[in-house]
Scaffold this motif. Structure first.
Motif, PDB file in Angstrom:
ATOM      1  N   ILE A 302      -4.481  -2.508  -1.211  1.00 56.80           N
ATOM      2  CA  ILE A 302      -4.377  -2.579   0.256  1.00 56.80           C
ATOM      3  C   ILE A 302      -4.543  -4.012   0.730  1.00 56.80           C
ATOM      4  O   ILE A 302      -3.797  -4.496   1.589  1.00 56.80           O
ATOM      5  CB  ILE A 302      -5.433  -1.652   0.903  1.00 56.80           C
ATOM      6  CG1 ILE A 302      -5.080  -0.180   0.636  1.00 56.80           C
ATOM      7  CG2 ILE A 302      -5.524  -1.914   2.403  1.00 56.80           C
ATOM      8  CD1 ILE A 302      -6.149   0.791   1.068  1.00 56.80           C
ATOM      9  N   GLU A 303      -5.531  -4.734   0.159  1.00 62.03           N
ATOM     10  CA  GLU A 303      -5.751  -6.122   0.579  1.00 62.03           C
ATOM     11  C   GLU A 303      -4.557  -7.007   0.250  1.00 62.03           C
ATOM     12  O   GLU A 303      -4.255  -7.952   0.994  1.00 62.03           O
ATOM     13  CB  GLU A 303      -7.017  -6.660  -0.096  1.00 62.03           C
ATOM     14  CG  GLU A 303      -8.298  -6.039   0.433  1.00 62.03           C
ATOM     15  CD  GLU A 303      -9.528  -6.499  -0.346  1.00 62.03           C
ATOM     16  OE1 GLU A 303      -9.336  -7.254  -1.323  1.00 62.03           O
ATOM     17  OE2 GLU A 303     -10.646  -6.108   0.029  1.00 62.03           O
ATOM     18  N   LEU A 304      -3.872  -6.718  -0.862  1.00 65.42           N
ATOM     19  CA  LEU A 304      -2.711  -7.519  -1.249  1.00 65.42           C
ATOM     20  C   LEU A 304      -1.426  -7.038  -0.600  1.00 65.42           C
ATOM     21  O   LEU A 304      -0.373  -7.660  -0.788  1.00 65.42           O
ATOM     22  CB  LEU A 304      -2.553  -7.503  -2.777  1.00 65.42           C
ATOM     23  CG  LEU A 304      -3.646  -8.214  -3.578  1.00 65.42           C
ATOM     24  CD1 LEU A 304      -3.411  -8.031  -5.074  1.00 65.42           C
ATOM     25  CD2 LEU A 304      -3.686  -9.692  -3.236  1.00 65.42           C
ATOM     26  N   GLY A 305      -1.473  -5.911   0.129  1.00 63.87           N
ATOM     27  CA  GLY A 305      -0.268  -5.406   0.789  1.00 63.87           C
ATOM     28  C   GLY A 305       0.722  -4.771  -0.168  1.00 63.87           C
ATOM     29  O   GLY A 305       1.929  -4.817   0.060  1.00 63.87           O
ATOM     30  N   ILE A 306       0.220  -4.161  -1.257  1.00 64.24           N
ATOM     31  CA  ILE A 306       1.085  -3.515  -2.252  1.00 64.24           C
ATOM     32  C   ILE A 306       1.000  -2.009  -2.042  1.00 64.24           C
ATOM     33  O   ILE A 306      -0.091  -1.435  -2.031  1.00 64.24           O
ATOM     34  CB  ILE A 306       0.646  -3.891  -3.681  1.00 64.24           C
ATOM     35  CG1 ILE A 306       0.779  -5.401  -3.878  1.00 64.24           C
ATOM     36  CG2 ILE A 306       1.460  -3.146  -4.720  1.00 64.24           C
ATOM     37  CD1 ILE A 306       0.207  -5.891  -5.197  1.00 64.24           C
ATOM     38  N   HIS A 307       2.147  -1.361  -1.881  1.00 61.26           N
ATOM     39  CA  HIS A 307       2.175   0.072  -1.564  1.00 61.26           C
ATOM     40  C   HIS A 307       3.046   0.820  -2.575  1.00 61.26           C
ATOM     41  O   HIS A 307       3.886   0.225  -3.256  1.00 61.26           O
ATOM     42  CB  HIS A 307       2.724   0.293  -0.150  1.00 61.26           C
ATOM     43  CG  HIS A 307       2.010  -0.500   0.902  1.00 61.26           C
ATOM     44  ND1 HIS A 307       0.737  -0.197   1.333  1.00 61.26           N
ATOM     45  CD2 HIS A 307       2.390  -1.612   1.601  1.00 61.26           C
ATOM     46  CE1 HIS A 307       0.363  -1.061   2.251  1.00 61.26           C
ATOM     47  NE2 HIS A 307       1.353  -1.944   2.428  1.00 61.26           N
ATOM     48  N   GLY A 308       2.834   2.130  -2.641  1.00 64.83           N
ATOM     49  CA  GLY A 308       3.669   2.987  -3.485  1.00 64.83           C
ATOM     50  C   GLY A 308       3.386   2.874  -4.966  1.00 64.83           C
ATOM     51  O   GLY A 308       4.231   3.244  -5.773  1.00 64.83           O
ATOM     52  N   MET A 309       2.226   2.384  -5.362  1.00 65.14           N
ATOM     53  CA  MET A 309       1.907   2.235  -6.783  1.00 65.14           C
ATOM     54  C   MET A 309       1.338   3.553  -7.325  1.00 65.14           C
ATOM     55  O   MET A 309       0.602   4.255  -6.623  1.00 65.14           O
ATOM     56  CB  MET A 309       0.910   1.091  -6.985  1.00 65.14           C
ATOM     57  CG  MET A 309       0.640   0.745  -8.434  1.00 65.14           C
ATOM     58  SD  MET A 309      -0.492  -0.668  -8.594  1.00 65.14           S
ATOM     59  CE  MET A 309       0.552  -1.974  -7.990  1.00 65.14           C
ATOM     60  N   HIS A 310       1.683   3.878  -8.556  1.00 61.94           N
ATOM     61  CA  HIS A 310       1.203   5.111  -9.184  1.00 61.94           C
ATOM     62  C   HIS A 310      -0.323   5.103  -9.281  1.00 61.94           C
ATOM     63  O   HIS A 310      -0.950   4.046  -9.472  1.00 61.94           O
ATOM     64  CB  HIS A 310       1.823   5.243 -10.578  1.00 61.94           C
ATOM     65  CG  HIS A 310       1.688   6.614 -11.158  1.00 61.94           C
ATOM     66  ND1 HIS A 310       0.543   7.044 -11.784  1.00 61.94           N
ATOM     67  CD2 HIS A 310       2.556   7.655 -11.210  1.00 61.94           C
ATOM     68  CE1 HIS A 310       0.700   8.284 -12.196  1.00 61.94           C
ATOM     69  NE2 HIS A 310       1.914   8.684 -11.856  1.00 61.94           N
ATOM     70  N   SER A 311      -0.918   6.280  -9.159  1.00 61.78           N
ATOM     71  CA  SER A 311      -2.381   6.371  -9.150  1.00 61.78           C
ATOM     72  C   SER A 311      -2.996   5.868 -10.447  1.00 61.78           C
ATOM     73  O   SER A 311      -4.093   5.282 -10.443  1.00 61.78           O
ATOM     74  CB  SER A 311      -2.799   7.822  -8.884  1.00 61.78           C
ATOM     75  OG  SER A 311      -2.270   8.688  -9.880  1.00 61.78           O
ATOM     76  N   GLU A 312      -2.319   6.071 -11.587  1.00 59.85           N
ATOM     77  CA  GLU A 312      -2.864   5.583 -12.864  1.00 59.85           C
ATOM     78  C   GLU A 312      -2.882   4.060 -12.895  1.00 59.85           C
ATOM     79  O   GLU A 312      -3.823   3.450 -13.413  1.00 59.85           O
ATOM     80  CB  GLU A 312      -2.028   6.125 -14.029  1.00 59.85           C
ATOM     81  CG  GLU A 312      -2.387   7.530 -14.449  1.00 59.85           C
ATOM     82  CD  GLU A 312      -3.834   7.643 -14.905  1.00 59.85           C
ATOM     83  OE1 GLU A 312      -4.279   6.795 -15.716  1.00 59.85           O
ATOM     84  OE2 GLU A 312      -4.542   8.549 -14.442  1.00 59.85           O
ATOM     85  N   LEU A 313      -1.845   3.432 -12.358  1.00 57.21           N
ATOM     86  CA  LEU A 313      -1.833   1.965 -12.303  1.00 57.21           C
ATOM     87  C   LEU A 313      -2.915   1.460 -11.358  1.00 57.21           C
ATOM     88  O   LEU A 313      -3.550   0.428 -11.624  1.00 57.21           O
ATOM     89  CB  LEU A 313      -0.455   1.476 -11.855  1.00 57.21           C
ATOM     90  CG  LEU A 313       0.705   1.712 -12.833  1.00 57.21           C
ATOM     91  CD1 LEU A 313       1.998   1.195 -12.236  1.00 57.21           C
ATOM     92  CD2 LEU A 313       0.438   1.035 -14.167  1.00 57.21           C
ATOM     93  N   VAL A 314      -3.141   2.182 -10.255  1.00 60.66           N
ATOM     94  CA  VAL A 314      -4.210   1.789  -9.331  1.00 60.66           C
ATOM     95  C   VAL A 314      -5.559   1.865 -10.038  1.00 60.66           C
ATOM     96  O   VAL A 314      -6.412   0.975  -9.883  1.00 60.66           O
ATOM     97  CB  VAL A 314      -4.185   2.694  -8.081  1.00 60.66           C
ATOM     98  CG1 VAL A 314      -5.391   2.426  -7.194  1.00 60.66           C
ATOM     99  CG2 VAL A 314      -2.902   2.464  -7.295  1.00 60.66           C
ATOM    100  N   ARG A 315      -5.763   2.909 -10.840  1.00 64.21           N
ATOM    101  CA  ARG A 315      -7.032   3.044 -11.574  1.00 64.21           C
ATOM    102  C   ARG A 315      -7.200   1.909 -12.585  1.00 64.21           C
ATOM    103  O   ARG A 315      -8.291   1.364 -12.754  1.00 64.21           O
ATOM    104  CB  ARG A 315      -7.068   4.402 -12.278  1.00 64.21           C
ATOM    105  CG  ARG A 315      -8.405   4.723 -12.924  1.00 64.21           C
ATOM    106  CD  ARG A 315      -8.376   6.097 -13.553  1.00 64.21           C
ATOM    107  NE  ARG A 315      -7.429   6.164 -14.644  1.00 64.21           N
ATOM    108  CZ  ARG A 315      -7.702   5.753 -15.885  1.00 64.21           C
ATOM    109  NH1 ARG A 315      -8.898   5.260 -16.188  1.00 64.21           N
ATOM    110  NH2 ARG A 315      -6.798   5.848 -16.832  1.00 64.21           N
ATOM    111  N   MET A 316      -6.114   1.546 -13.263  1.00 68.31           N
ATOM    112  CA  MET A 316      -6.198   0.449 -14.232  1.00 68.31           C
ATOM    113  C   MET A 316      -6.496  -0.879 -13.541  1.00 68.31           C
ATOM    114  O   MET A 316      -7.206  -1.729 -14.093  1.00 68.31           O
ATOM    115  CB  MET A 316      -4.897   0.352 -15.021  1.00 68.31           C
ATOM    116  CG  MET A 316      -4.682   1.499 -15.986  1.00 68.31           C
ATOM    117  SD  MET A 316      -3.186   1.302 -16.959  1.00 68.31           S
ATOM    118  CE  MET A 316      -3.233   2.798 -17.933  1.00 68.31           C
TER     119      MET A 316
END
Length: 514
Positions: A302-316
């Motif tokens: 959110i801080e970097l303004g990146i959207h639509g990323m898969h939840s597994e990549l967000v966890r990593m």
């Protein structure tokens, strides 16, 4: 009595006659009314029939008019189409006549060219005979065959061309370097100045401070059962030694080390330390850490303004907080690379959002759930492909250490920004042996060339100074040596930033007065 009977009979007879007369009169009245109604109905029927006939005639006339109009319109269109076809036929006929005329002109031109070619061939044959006579005469005068003269001339031309090319190449390279360095420095400096970074150092051990050494015995437990249960539950080696008021937690996985630290803190604060309680606290802390990892990943995107990323990549991405590379926090490094990439992409006119996304994910292969033998760049590329990232993002992740070929302009930007983030002072902590070996490899690479007397790697391996023998190496050869050494370093060595190659050629004349 008889008179009454007569009167009654007469009355009855009168009633009967009156009824009959009434019936006859009514029958005539009804017949006359019936005939009037029938005649009225017939008259109304005739009127209705005439009206319907008139309406039918009007509808027929309207339909007839519409049909005639449609026929006239269709005939008009057909006539227009016929006119267009006739006009097109006239144009085609005109073009055919033009083609025939041009064909005749080309045939005439071809005939003229053939005549000119015959004349040229005849003159060329005469010129060849004259040249052969001249060559024979020159060979007799010079006492040297044409092949010998050609070989001697070629050798001289090669030497002159080699010397001229070396000087020309150096001039072109210097000019190109000047322009390229100016633009590159401008972009890189602007990018670095617009990115705020911190110095971060992570170790493979954590120190858990305690108030007094009595707690050490409670943590160890009877016959060491508590500490064994804690090590089994967390996968961390717990070192309890003579260090006052401190317990050392050792593990290369920073997530497990953090779980062990927080679990110890809760156990010591609560005061109940036994195997069942240890398992309960470790499970609770593990759940909290996993939730915190997901929250860190979401907050970072959110801080970097990146959207639509898969939840597994967000966890990593969240797991990167607990991972370090050469002492540099991996999440801080990835955020820094993402911002650098976005800035540099904007300066170069590329998509800054895609560059920022690739910069954040470029080291995702360092935090997988399962161990793998693949290089982290290739593993990160496969993870990105698995979770639906675009091909240019995947290629940039896989190519930032040159494991695969770069296919988009995004890939070199990721590689450069990764090097900038890792090469800045204080960012990483290199192993001393690897650092010394890199300097030795640089010097040995230069010493392998003929005419090199000494080589020195200075400025932490960012400059290589090469001393050559003036009697064996010319100025042009020194320029060529600098270019070839730089190319060898690029292809054979791995290094952060850039390495400057300086070739020094010095001629010394010594005279001794006695």
């Amino acid at each position: 009595m008889s008179e009454i009977m007569y009167v009654l009979i007469a009355a009855l007879a009168g009633v009967a006659v009156g009824g009959f007369i009434t019936f006859v009169i009514l029958d005539k009245v009804l017949k006359s009314k019936k005939e009037g109604i029938l005649s009225e109905a017939a008259r109304e029927g005739e009127l209705l029939k005439e009206r319907k006939v008139e309406e039918a005639k009007k509808v027929f006339n309207n339909m007839k008019n519409e049909h005639e109009n449609a026929v006239r319109e269709r005939n008009k269109k057909l006539q227009q189409a016929e006119d267009k076809i006739k006009s097109r036929e006239r144009e085609i006929s005109q073009q055919q006549e033009n083609f025939k005329r041009k064909e005749k002109e080309l045939d005439q031109h071809k005939e003229n060219l053939n005549k000119q070619l015959e004349t040229t061939q005849r003159k060329q044959s005469e010129l060849d005979k004259s040249n052969q006579k001249a060559i024979t005469l020159l060979q007799e005068m010079a006492k040297m065959t044409a092949d010998d003269a050609k070989a001697q001339l070629m050798e001289q031309l090669k030497e002159d061309a080699r010397n001229a090319a070396a000087g020309q190449i150096q001039g072109i390279v210097d000019e190109a370097k000047l322009k390229a360095n100016q633009e590159a420095k401008k972009i890189v400096i602007q990018t670095i100045q617009r990115t705020a970074v911190e110095h971060a150092v992570e170790n493979s051990v954590s120190v858990f401070n305690i108030e007094n050494d009595e707690i050490k015995g409670r943590i160890i437990g009877r016959e060491g059962r508590n500490i064994r249960a804690l090590e089994a539950a967390t996968g961390v080696e717990i070192i309890v030694d003579d260090t006052p008021e401190a317990i050392v937690l050792s593990c290369f996985d920073p997530v497990r080390r953090e779980i062990a630290r927080l679990s110890l803190h809760q156990l010591v604060t609560d005061g109940r330390i036994h195997p069942a309680r240890i398992e309960e606290v470790v499970a609770k802390v593990t759940k909290n850490i996993n939730e915190e990892i997901v929250e860190i990943g979401k907050r970072t995107t959110i801080e970097l303004g990146i959207h639509g990323m898969h939840s597994e990549l967000v966890r990593m991405v969240g797991r990167m907080k607990y991972r370090s590379s050469y002492g540099q926090n991996l999440l801080q490094h990835s955020r820094e690379v993402a911002n650098l990439c976005a800035t540099m992409a904007s300066e170069l006119g590329l998509n800054p959002k895609a560059a920022k996304r690739a910069g954040l994910l470029h080291d995702i292969g360092k935090v997988p759930d399962d161990e793998s033998e693949l290089p982290h760049a290739i593993l990160g590329m496969k993870l990105a492909e698995k979770y639906g990232e675009k091909p240019d993002i995947c290629n940039a992740i896989g190519a930032h250490h040159d494991e695969i070929e770069m296919k988009t302009l995004l890939s070199p930007i990721i590689q450069v920004c990764d090097a900038i983030s890792g090469a800045r002072p204080g960012a990483r902590r290199e192993v001393v042996e690897a650092y010394i070996q890199r300097l030795r490899d640089l010097e040995n690479l230069a010493l392998e060339n003929n005419g090199v007397s000494k080589a020195f790697a200075i400025q932490a391996g960012r400059e290589l100074r090469v001393m050559v023998e003036a009697d064996r190496v010319s100025d042009e050869q020194a320029d060529a040596l600098a270019i070839s050494l730089a190319a060898k370093i690029e292809t054979e060595m791995t290094y952060p930033g850039q390495v400057r190659v300086t070739v020094i050629r010095e001629k010394r004349a010594v005279g001794i007065a006695r």
